[in-house]
Design an enzyme around this catalytic site. Structure first.
Site, short mmCIF file in Angstrom:
data_model
loop_
_atom_site.label_atom_id
_atom_site.label_comp_id
_atom_site.label_asym_id
_atom_site.label_seq_id
_atom_site.Cartn_x
_atom_site.Cartn_y
_atom_site.Cartn_z
CG HIS C 122 30.63 -2.59 24.29
ND1 HIS C 122 29.40 -1.82 24.40
CD2 HIS C 122 31.47 -1.66 23.68
CE1 HIS C 122 29.50 -0.70 23.81
NE2 HIS C 122 30.72 -0.49 23.16
CB CYS C 146 24.17 -2.48 27.78
SG CYS C 146 24.06 -2.82 29.55
CG HIS C 147 26.08 -0.77 24.56
ND1 HIS C 147 26.57 -1.14 25.42
CD2 HIS C 147 25.43 0.69 24.63
CE1 HIS C 147 26.63 0.20 26.44
NE2 HIS C 147 26.03 1.01 25.77
N GLY C 148 23.73 -4.58 22.38
CA GLY C 148 23.48 -5.48 21.59
C GLY C 148 24.56 -6.47 21.16
N PRO C 161 28.99 -4.58 19.29
CG PRO C 161 28.46 -3.05 20.84
CD PRO C 161 27.97 -3.99 19.96
#
Lengths: 430, 259, 182
Positions: C122, C146-148, C161
């Site tokens: 990502h 960080c963003h799953g 993501p």
């Protein structure tokens, strides 16, 4: 600048740019059609050659700076990494180290050409002064650059030369501490030297720009020393001198490349392949060859100036040496006023010519003396005495000979014009 | 006209390099003689390295010199230039132990050297080196051939320059007389003796041969790209000469119509 | 010489000059081009960088179900010794339903060993799940905090993501217990 309305260009792209910023018109005027005396010899090539060397030094310097580390623990090793691991690193390094030498070769020839042919005389005094400024900046840049590899000569040369400033009364010691950023040449010194070494070449570039601009206002001098009178005396810079300068440049590059590829360390000193050691002083601290004449002048002053038969000293030998060394270059600044003789070129001034040739020999002799140990002896004569003699002549040339000849020297008949001089020469040749 | 300029350039450059070379003999003014010139395969514009000599020299370094002298600017992978393949280089490296770490427990540990490691030095630092050698520092040999006047000639002269006859020079206890070491008094004991290193290829195992091979090896170590440098240099200079010739002809053509 | 006119001489001179001009220009172009290459090439990875472009790893200390992180070219690489369950799970997934369609077989040399670059595809964070006790995400592999992004036991992106599976570097088995990455 008052040369009429701008001419349009045929090429549409060129025309689009030029109508918004007349770069092409400028180039056409200053390097295309620019009228130049037709009688240049190859000595007039060396300004352009010096310009090429400046660009060479900047380009090689930038790629080297990408790989160099300015820290006393890492500097020497980073240079070895460049030599061994960086692709073509050895070539770039040798181009840079020998490029410095050849930059000075070109500039010394360029300067002596100026002296011989009276190019420093009016109206070119400022052009000359800007040139001397460039020379000083070059010396500062080269001195600083030599410290960066952090070899024995780097360290000890830096120590000796920065210590000179302590000769100045009162302010000397604080200035030296300020220069060092500490109590000896060490990491703070190395780091600021790296910053300055990167900066100064661009300052040189700016002064070169002013130097060339000043030249284009007055126009070039020429071997006869008389100004062009009409179109018969001049030719366009392009293509005659663009091509002729290329020839000289290529021959110069052949010699330069010989040193880069076949004798890359011959102008340097083996001691600089030993990492800097503040506890071990090399047997002989020698600066790079282009500093040697001034180094000899520095060492020539071994006496002090004071009141005889007392302990009162006004100027120590150390300070005397520093004054003499800087004075030797300072004299160049005022040459246009030391020499006020109405005739420019040495071709028409036989006395000036003879004294000048002696000066060149003197300068080379000083270079040799600077390379030797202070107590060396040549054919029974101590070099310390020879050095003093040569220094005396050097100063006498500028302070005594030039002003005296200005008033006294009778001259040979000048030619009517450059054109006539060229015709006369061609007649004798055919 | 061109000749005059060329002559001038050559004169100035020669004057200064001549002056410089003269200074080299001034350094020998303490009556230490210049190293006599030897014949080396890398001499001249077309010189190359004799790889067999390089390998022998390396062996002498390994067996004799590396006890006191490091070569920290060389890495084991550099030895492929001597003709060793990847496995041979790995095996040479594997003979040495290197300190690495810290590991996950925070400790330093020993491991065998890899080709990417620098040559392992005999001492961990300069102070240890001086301490083990009566205060004298055995210099690192990576650049010795460039760090001494005379290069390979000097190395050969030094290694063959020991003698029992001290020629009137006062040699203190624990030091040795050497004909070519500046000042004649050297801290290093004569390192070479006949048959001290076995040569597999049948080359004579004499002090002179060892000294010669070391001259080769140490010159290579200081200047590994010499052959590339000379090869490229030849092409560059030839190109520039031809280019200069063409330009000169063009210049003559162009200027002819002015007269 | 009788038949040639000055016009012809002039043309000859011109064509000779043109030839010289052309040759000179050609030499100039070749010269500048050849000169430029060393400057450009000096910025390419140097020999010492290239020498470190491969890393050899000893696999013996890694137990089944354990994973380690090694540095390779300045980046983290996860090496996991997978359990039978993890291998089955990786193989049993329907490839057509994946975000980045790759089968487990395409991503490994030997089923027991998974070698992937530990950088989330990502925005470049280092996912957790290598150390024992760390969260492994919903698919038993790695989880990027960080963003799953969730990665499975083959290092493939399953949720979140990240657009691509964890990169598989070039590597080979030098022996049963030693791999060379790069």
């Amino acid at each position: 600048m008052g040369s009429g309305p701008r001419q349009k260009f045929d090429n549409p792209v060129v025309e689009w740019v030029d109508s918004r910023l007349p770069l092409f018109t400028l180039m056409q005027r200053e390097y295309g059609a620019f009228p130049v005396p037709k009688n240049f010899n190859y000595f007039w090539n060396f300004g352009a050659i010096a310009g090429v060397m400046l660009v060479t030094m900047i380009v090689t310097g930038i790629v080297l700076a990408m790989q160099y580390t300015a820290n006393t623990e890492l500097a020497f090793d980073s240079v070895e990494r460049i030599m061994r691991d960086v692709n073509f690193g050895w070539m770039l390094r040798y181009m840079h180290s020998n490029g410095a030498s050849f930059f000075f070769v070109a500039v010394y020839i360029h300067i002596f050409r100026g002296m011989y042919y009276g190019s420093y005389k009016g109206p070119r005094e400022l052009l000359w002064i800007l040139g001397v400024v460039i020379f000083l900046l070059m010396m500062a840049t080269a001195f600083i650059g030599y410290v960066l590899p952090w070899g024995q000569m780097s360290y000890w040369g830096a120590t000796v030369i920065t210590n000179l400033f302590s000769a100045l009364p009162l302010v000397g010691e604080p200035i030296v501490t300020w220069l060092w950023g500490g109590f000896s040449v060490d990491n703070p010194t190395l780091n600021r030297f790296f910053a300055l070494h990167y900066l100064l070449p661009f300052v040189i570039f700016a002064v070169v720009f002013l130097h060339v601009w000043a030249l284009h206002i007055t126009g070039s001098n020429n071997p006869e020393g008389i100004e062009p009178k009409d179109e018969q005396d001049t030719i366009s810079f392009h293509p005659y001198y663009t091509i002729k300068d290329s020839v000289g440049l290529l021959v110069f590059l052949v010699i330069y490349c010989f040193f880069v590829f076949f004798a890359p360390d011959s102008l340097g000193h083996p001691d600089n392949y030993i990492p800097a050691d503040p506890l071990v002083t090399p047997a002989h601290i020698v600066p790079e060859w282009y500093f040697l004449p001034f180094y000899a002048i520095l060492r020539a002053i071994t006496f002090e100036i004071g009141i005889p038969f007392t302990d009162i000293v006004f100027i120590t030998a150390k300070l005397g040496g520093v004054i003499a060394m800087f004075g030797a270059i300072a004299l160049w600044f005022v040459m246009p006023w030391l020499d006020s003789h109405p005739v420019r070129s040495a071709r028409y001034r036989p006395l000036f010519r003879a004294f000048f040739i002696l000066l060149v020999i003197d300068f080379v002799a000083l270079g040799y003396i600077g390379s030797q140990a202070a107590d060396a002896v040549l054919f029974g004569i101590p070099l310390s005495m020879l050095g003093l003699l040569c220094t005396a002549y050097y100063f006498a040339f500028f302070i005594v000979v030039l002003p005296v000849l200005s008033k006294k020297e009778k001259v040979k008949t000048l030619p009517n014009s450059i054109h006539d001089a060229v015709l006369a020469k061609n007649k004798t040749h055919s | 006209m061109k000749m005059k300029a060329l002559l001038h350039v050559a004169l100035v450059v020669l004057a200064f390099s001549g002056a410089y070379n003269y200074s080299a003999s001034a350094l020998a003014a303490t009556d230490t003689p210049h190293a006599p010139e030897q014949d080396w395969s890398f001499d001249g514009m077309f010189g190359t390295y004799d790889r067999a000599a390089l390998q022998r020299g390396m062996k002498v370094y390994q067996n004799v010199c590396s006890a006191c002298h490091g070569m920290e600017h060389l890495r084991y992978r550099n030895l492929s230039a001597l003709g060793y393949n990847e496995n041979q280089v790995k095996n040479i490296a594997a003979q040495y132990m290197v300190t690495d770490g810290p590991n996950d427990e925070g400790e330093m540990f020993q491991r065998t050297a890899m080709p990417s490691d620098p040559f392992v030095s005999p001492y961990p630092n300069d102070n240890a080196a001086k301490y083990a050698n009566n205060g004298a520092m055995p210099p690192d040999l990576s650049l010795i051939a460039k760090a001494r006047h005379g290069g390979a000639d000097y190395i050969y002269a030094l290694l063959t320059g020991y003698s029992e006859d001290h020629h009137g020079v006062d040699v203190p206890e624990g030091k040795y007389y050497n004909e070519y070491f500046p000042g004649h008094v050297i801290s290093m004991a004569p390192p070479l003796a006949d048959d001290i290193v076995p040569y597999e290829d049948g080359t004579a195992q004499t002090v002179e041969q060892y000294a010669k091979d070391l001259g080769y090896y140490l010159t290579w170590a200081a200047d590994p790209y010499m052959e590339d440098r000379k090869r490229i240099g030849l092409r560059v200079i030839l190109f520039l000469l031809v280019f200069a010739g063409i330009m000169y002809a063009y210049k003559r053509q162009l200027w002819a119509k002015l007269h | 010489m009788a038949k040639t006119t000055t016009a012809d001489h002039h043309k000859d001179g011109e064509s000779r000059r043109d030839f010289l001009q052309l040759t000179a220009a050609a030499f100039g172009a070749v010269g500048v081009g050849t000169l430029a290459w060393p400057f450009v090439d000096s910025m390419n990875p140097a020999k010492d960088t290239l020498a470190l472009s491969t890393t050899e790893v000893d696999l013996t200390p890694i137990q089944t179900g354990q994973a380690i992180t090694v540095m390779w070219r300045g980046k983290p690489v996860f090496i996991r010794r997978r359990t039978e369950a993890e291998i089955t799970e990786a193989r049993g997934v329907d490839v057509s339903g994946l975000i980045d369609k790759q089968s487990d077989e395409e991503r490994i040399e030997r089923p027991e060993w998974l070698v992937v670059v530990g950088i989330c595809t990502h925005l470049g964070c280092v996912p957790v799940g290598t150390k024992t006790g760390e969260a492994k995400g919903d698919f038993g592999g790695w989880f990027c905090p960080c963003h799953g992004s969730h990665y499975d036991t083959s290092g493939r992106i399953r949720k979140g993501p990240a657009p691509k599976n964890l990169a598989v570097p070039d590597y080979e088995f030098l022996s049963d217990t030693r791999i060379k990455i790069g």
